[in-house]
Design a protein around this motif. Structure first.
Motif, PDB file in Angstrom:
ATOM      1  N   PRO A 212       0.906  -1.206  -0.058  1.00  9.16           N
ATOM      2  CA  PRO A 212      -0.004   0.023   0.119  1.00  9.16           C
ATOM      3  C   PRO A 212       1.039   1.271  -0.005  1.00  9.16           C
ATOM      4  O   PRO A 212       1.920   1.198   0.472  1.00  9.16           O
ATOM      5  CB  PRO A 212      -0.712  -0.135   1.491  1.00  9.16           C
ATOM      6  N   PRO A 213       0.364   2.337  -0.493  1.00 11.46           N
ATOM      7  CA  PRO A 213       1.279   3.412  -0.654  1.00 11.46           C
ATOM      8  C   PRO A 213       1.327   4.067   0.777  1.00 11.46           C
ATOM      9  O   PRO A 213       0.426   3.938   1.458  1.00 11.46           O
ATOM     10  CB  PRO A 213       0.422   4.443  -1.485  1.00 11.46           C
ATOM     11  N   SER A 214       2.527   4.906   0.979  1.00 12.25           N
ATOM     12  CA  SER A 214       2.751   5.321   2.393  1.00 12.25           C
ATOM     13  C   SER A 214       1.858   6.559   2.529  1.00 12.25           C
ATOM     14  O   SER A 214       1.643   6.998   3.669  1.00 12.25           O
ATOM     15  CB  SER A 214       4.503   5.690   2.509  1.00 12.25           C
ATOM     16  N   LEU A 215       1.563   7.388   1.447  1.00 13.05           N
ATOM     17  CA  LEU A 215       1.117   8.661   1.523  1.00 13.05           C
ATOM     18  C   LEU A 215      -0.337   8.340   1.098  1.00 13.05           C
ATOM     19  O   LEU A 215      -0.404   7.958  -0.231  1.00 13.05           O
ATOM     20  CB  LEU A 215       1.920   9.641   1.035  1.00 13.05           C
ATOM     21  N   LEU A 216      -1.621   8.840   1.781  1.00 14.78           N
ATOM     22  CA  LEU A 216      -2.974   8.770   1.112  1.00 14.78           C
ATOM     23  C   LEU A 216      -3.070  10.437   1.105  1.00 14.78           C
ATOM     24  O   LEU A 216      -3.005  11.211   2.052  1.00 14.78           O
ATOM     25  CB  LEU A 216      -3.685   7.950   1.928  1.00 14.78           C
ATOM     26  N   ALA A 217      -3.975  10.533   0.171  1.00 14.02           N
ATOM     27  CA  ALA A 217      -4.551  12.125  -0.039  1.00 14.02           C
ATOM     28  C   ALA A 217      -5.537  12.494   1.254  1.00 14.02           C
ATOM     29  O   ALA A 217      -6.337  11.487   1.647  1.00 14.02           O
ATOM     30  CB  ALA A 217      -4.990  12.072  -1.490  1.00 14.02           C
ATOM     31  N   THR A 218      -5.508  13.744   1.755  1.00 12.19           N
ATOM     32  CA  THR A 218      -6.568  14.146   2.491  1.00 12.19           C
ATOM     33  C   THR A 218      -7.727  14.563   1.664  1.00 12.19           C
ATOM     34  O   THR A 218      -7.478  14.704   0.494  1.00 12.19           O
ATOM     35  CB  THR A 218      -6.083  15.138   3.362  1.00 12.19           C
ATOM     36  N   LEU A 219      -8.639  15.431   2.143  1.00  9.94           N
ATOM     37  CA  LEU A 219      -9.583  16.171   1.631  1.00  9.94           C
ATOM     38  C   LEU A 219      -8.991  17.499   0.955  1.00  9.94           C
ATOM     39  O   LEU A 219      -7.834  18.056   1.602  1.00  9.94           O
ATOM     40  CB  LEU A 219     -10.719  16.583   2.395  1.00  9.94           C
ATOM     41  N   PRO A 220      -9.400  17.921  -0.364  1.00 12.16           N
ATOM     42  CA  PRO A 220      -9.178  19.103  -0.725  1.00 12.16           C
ATOM     43  C   PRO A 220      -9.297  20.415   0.259  1.00 12.16           C
ATOM     44  O   PRO A 220     -10.151  20.427   1.349  1.00 12.16           O
ATOM     45  CB  PRO A 220      -9.787  19.399  -1.897  1.00 12.16           C
ATOM     46  N   GLY A 221      -8.690  21.325   0.297  1.00 11.08           N
ATOM     47  CA  GLY A 221      -8.640  22.506   1.217  1.00 11.08           C
ATOM     48  C   GLY A 221      -9.949  23.181   1.225  1.00 11.08           C
ATOM     49  O   GLY A 221     -10.208  23.524   2.502  1.00 11.08           O
ATOM     50  N   HIS A 222     -10.685  23.278   0.104  1.00 10.30           N
ATOM     51  CA  HIS A 222     -11.773  24.041   0.244  1.00 10.30           C
ATOM     52  C   HIS A 222     -13.017  23.166   1.137  1.00 10.30           C
ATOM     53  O   HIS A 222     -13.904  24.147   1.493  1.00 10.30           O
ATOM     54  CB  HIS A 222     -12.525  24.287  -1.194  1.00 10.30           C
ATOM     55  N   TRP A 223     -12.791  22.094   1.496  1.00  9.62           N
ATOM     56  CA  TRP A 223     -13.404  21.422   2.349  1.00  9.62           C
ATOM     57  C   TRP A 223     -13.769  21.901   3.847  1.00  9.62           C
ATOM     58  O   TRP A 223     -14.445  21.659   4.616  1.00  9.62           O
ATOM     59  CB  TRP A 223     -13.359  19.788   2.387  1.00  9.62           C
ATOM     60  N   TYR A 224     -12.670  22.843   4.267  1.00 13.28           N
ATOM     61  CA  TYR A 224     -12.447  23.428   5.464  1.00 13.28           C
ATOM     62  C   TYR A 224     -12.731  24.779   5.324  1.00 13.28           C
ATOM     63  O   TYR A 224     -12.350  25.484   6.408  1.00 13.28           O
ATOM     64  CB  TYR A 224     -10.943  23.131   5.792  1.00 13.28           C
ATOM     65  N   THR A 225     -12.978  25.135   4.271  1.00 13.55           N
ATOM     66  CA  THR A 225     -13.072  26.875   4.090  1.00 13.55           C
ATOM     67  C   THR A 225     -14.476  27.158   3.493  1.00 13.55           C
ATOM     68  O   THR A 225     -14.920  28.380   3.780  1.00 13.55           O
ATOM     69  CB  THR A 225     -11.899  27.282   3.514  1.00 13.55           C
ATOM     70  N   ALA A 226     -14.843  26.412   2.632  1.00 11.04           N
ATOM     71  CA  ALA A 226     -15.985  27.058   1.728  1.00 11.04           C
ATOM     72  C   ALA A 226     -17.206  26.966   2.318  1.00 11.04           C
ATOM     73  O   ALA A 226     -17.772  26.299   2.992  1.00 11.04           O
ATOM     74  CB  ALA A 226     -16.216  25.930   0.505  1.00 11.04           C
ATOM     75  N   PRO A 227     -17.913  28.261   2.513  1.00  7.15           N
ATOM     76  CA  PRO A 227     -19.434  28.353   3.028  1.00  7.15           C
ATOM     77  C   PRO A 227     -20.311  27.277   2.617  1.00  7.15           C
ATOM     78  O   PRO A 227     -21.202  26.890   3.287  1.00  7.15           O
ATOM     79  CB  PRO A 227     -19.703  29.593   2.993  1.00  7.15           C
ATOM     80  N   GLY A 228     -20.496  26.806   1.335  1.00  6.40           N
ATOM     81  CA  GLY A 228     -21.557  25.973   0.941  1.00  6.40           C
ATOM     82  C   GLY A 228     -21.080  24.579   1.308  1.00  6.40           C
ATOM     83  O   GLY A 228     -22.089  23.805   1.535  1.00  6.40           O
ATOM     84  N   VAL A 229     -19.898  24.227   1.406  1.00 13.43           N
ATOM     85  CA  VAL A 229     -19.359  22.863   2.254  1.00 13.43           C
ATOM     86  C   VAL A 229     -20.016  22.809   3.546  1.00 13.43           C
ATOM     87  O   VAL A 229     -20.624  21.823   3.990  1.00 13.43           O
ATOM     88  CB  VAL A 229     -18.044  22.666   2.026  1.00 13.43           C
ATOM     89  N   PHE A 230     -19.853  23.791   4.333  1.00 14.38           N
ATOM     90  CA  PHE A 230     -20.298  23.970   5.647  1.00 14.38           C
ATOM     91  C   PHE A 230     -21.724  23.955   5.640  1.00 14.38           C
ATOM     92  O   PHE A 230     -22.207  23.279   6.538  1.00 14.38           O
ATOM     93  CB  PHE A 230     -19.751  25.354   6.354  1.00 14.38           C
ATOM     94  N   ARG A 231     -22.400  24.525   4.769  1.00 14.68           N
ATOM     95  CA  ARG A 231     -23.846  24.534   4.886  1.00 14.68           C
ATOM     96  C   ARG A 231     -24.474  23.182   4.714  1.00 14.68           C
ATOM     97  O   ARG A 231     -25.389  22.613   5.363  1.00 14.68           O
ATOM     98  CB  ARG A 231     -24.525  25.345   4.098  1.00 14.68           C
TER      99      ARG A 231
END
Length: 385
Positions: free
Chosen positions: A12-31
């Motif tokens: 298995p790969p050593s590094l896995l991707a996280t969520l993109p940055g906008h998941w932590y900042t975008a008002p629409g995502v938060f709503r």
């Protein structure tokens, strides 16, 4: 006959991707998180003992809604949307308080009993067609467990047994392991609220991993030395991190704490168990006290965290010094929340547009990310920079 060589095992790969940055900042995502997570799932709202008599109430923010939680005249917990049914005014504007018999709107004096029924309003006697039950407060489903009132705004709530109790059982291996601590019968020794300038998911991710522990938690790793190796206790079902040999208790300097709870098993003694109950609860179990975190996400970059330290009632009643016990996790909280606040600004950076990475000891956070994206609809074109 020539035998083909066996295929090498896939690493298995050593590094896995996280969520993109906008998941932590975008008002629409938060709503959408508010709608599909906090308003759709069981949400740990208040400690039951905070509502210590009929008429005692507390208001909490659950997703986009203000929820009013009280006890009726029989002492039963009740929850309602904190909205007057007349013209929509906020019914209770204080965070907590006590009323004698009823809840009255400060705008037009519509009045409700503690079961939510409309009982009085100016000129109500001249409106005989008004159904006082139908025009009562909008009820919210609730359950009491571990001494806390949990609410769910969904019309059809998910199974409490599967999603809440089941999450604890999945982490510990069974439900008996948490019941032995007698959490519902413990007393509040200290409560500290933290106003964290970070997205709620950063706080969850931080709590789930210990890759950072050796760097920022010197007091914690002195008591729990295995955390210095970077593997969080939540990585393993049923595992509790063992106290250091020289640690007498779960205290800031490793000094003696209090008598262990009578109900816990011998194998639970001198161990720390951390449990995440999605979407907003952290439960921490040690032999002589319990620490409960409740998160209240208020904005994409702001989360209120209310942390309770719970002890045997006789410990609190005796006025024994709790400071060394409280100070350990207060420092952990402060260190963690500082780290989250340092991370939050980078979520808007072009360097984090596609997200970051998880190292092997953090791979279980990937399951949390999948849980979020499975429940929250995405609109990538709207949210991406």
């Amino acid at each position: 006959m020539t035998v083909a060589p066996e295929s090498p095992a896939i690493t298995p790969p050593s590094l896995l991707a996280t969520l993109p940055g906008h998941w932590y900042t975008a008002p629409g995502v938060f709503r959408r998180e508010q709608e599909h997570l906090f308003e759709a799932m069981w949400f740990c709202a208040v400690r039951g003992a905070d509502l210590d008599r009929p008429g005692a109430f507390r208001t909490v923010q659950v997703g986009r809604e203000s929820v009013l939680i009280t006890r009726n005249r029989q002492g039963e917990a009740r929850a309602f949307l904190n909205i007057c049914r007349h013209r929509g005014a906020r019914l209770c504007t204080e965070e907590s308080g006590t009323v004698r018999r009823s809840l009255q709107c400060p705008y037009h004096a519509w009045t409700y009993d503690l079961d939510g029924r409309l009982t009085a309003a100016p000129n109500l006697s001249k409106m005989p067609d008004v159904d006082r039950v139908e025009r009562g407060l909008v009820p919210v489903r609730l359950r009491e467990w571990l001494g806390y009132v949990w609410v769910c705004l969904a019309e059809e709530p998910p199974s409490f047994e599967e999603t809440v109790i089941g999450a604890v059982a999945e982490r510990l291996g069974d439900t008996d392991s948490v019941e032995r601590y007698g959490v519902a019968g413990l007393a509040l020794g200290r409560r500290i609220s933290y106003d964290v300038k970070a997205n709620w998911k950063l706080i969850v991710e931080n709590f789930m991993e210990c890759y950072h522990c050796a760097t920022i938690h010197p007091e914690l790793t002195e008591v729990l030395p295995e955390f210095a190796d970077g593997l969080a206790a939540q990585y393993f079902v049923g595992h509790g991190a063992e106290f250091a040999e020289e640690a007498q208790g779960f205290t800031v300097d490793g000094s003696e704490g209090f008598d262990r709870f009578a109900g816990i098993a011998d194998e639970q003694d001198r161990r720390y168990y951390a449990i995440t109950v999605r979407p907003q609860v952290f439960l921490n179990l040690v032999p002589d006290h319990v620490i409960m975190h409740r998160m209240f996400p208020l904005a994409p970059d702001r989360t209120l965290v209310e942390c309770d330290w719970l002890y045997a009632p006789e410990v609190v009643a005796s006025d024994r010094d709790l400071s060394k016990s409280v100070e350990l996790f207060h420092r952990v909280n402060t260190q963690d929340f500082d780290a989250c606040e340092r991370t939050q600004p980078a979520m808007d950076s072009r360097a984090y547009r596609d997200g970051g990475v998880l190292v092997p000891s953090e791979h279980h956070i990937g399951a949390f990310h999948r849980w979020v994206t499975d429940h929250v609809p995405t609109r990538e074109a709207e949210e991406c920079p």
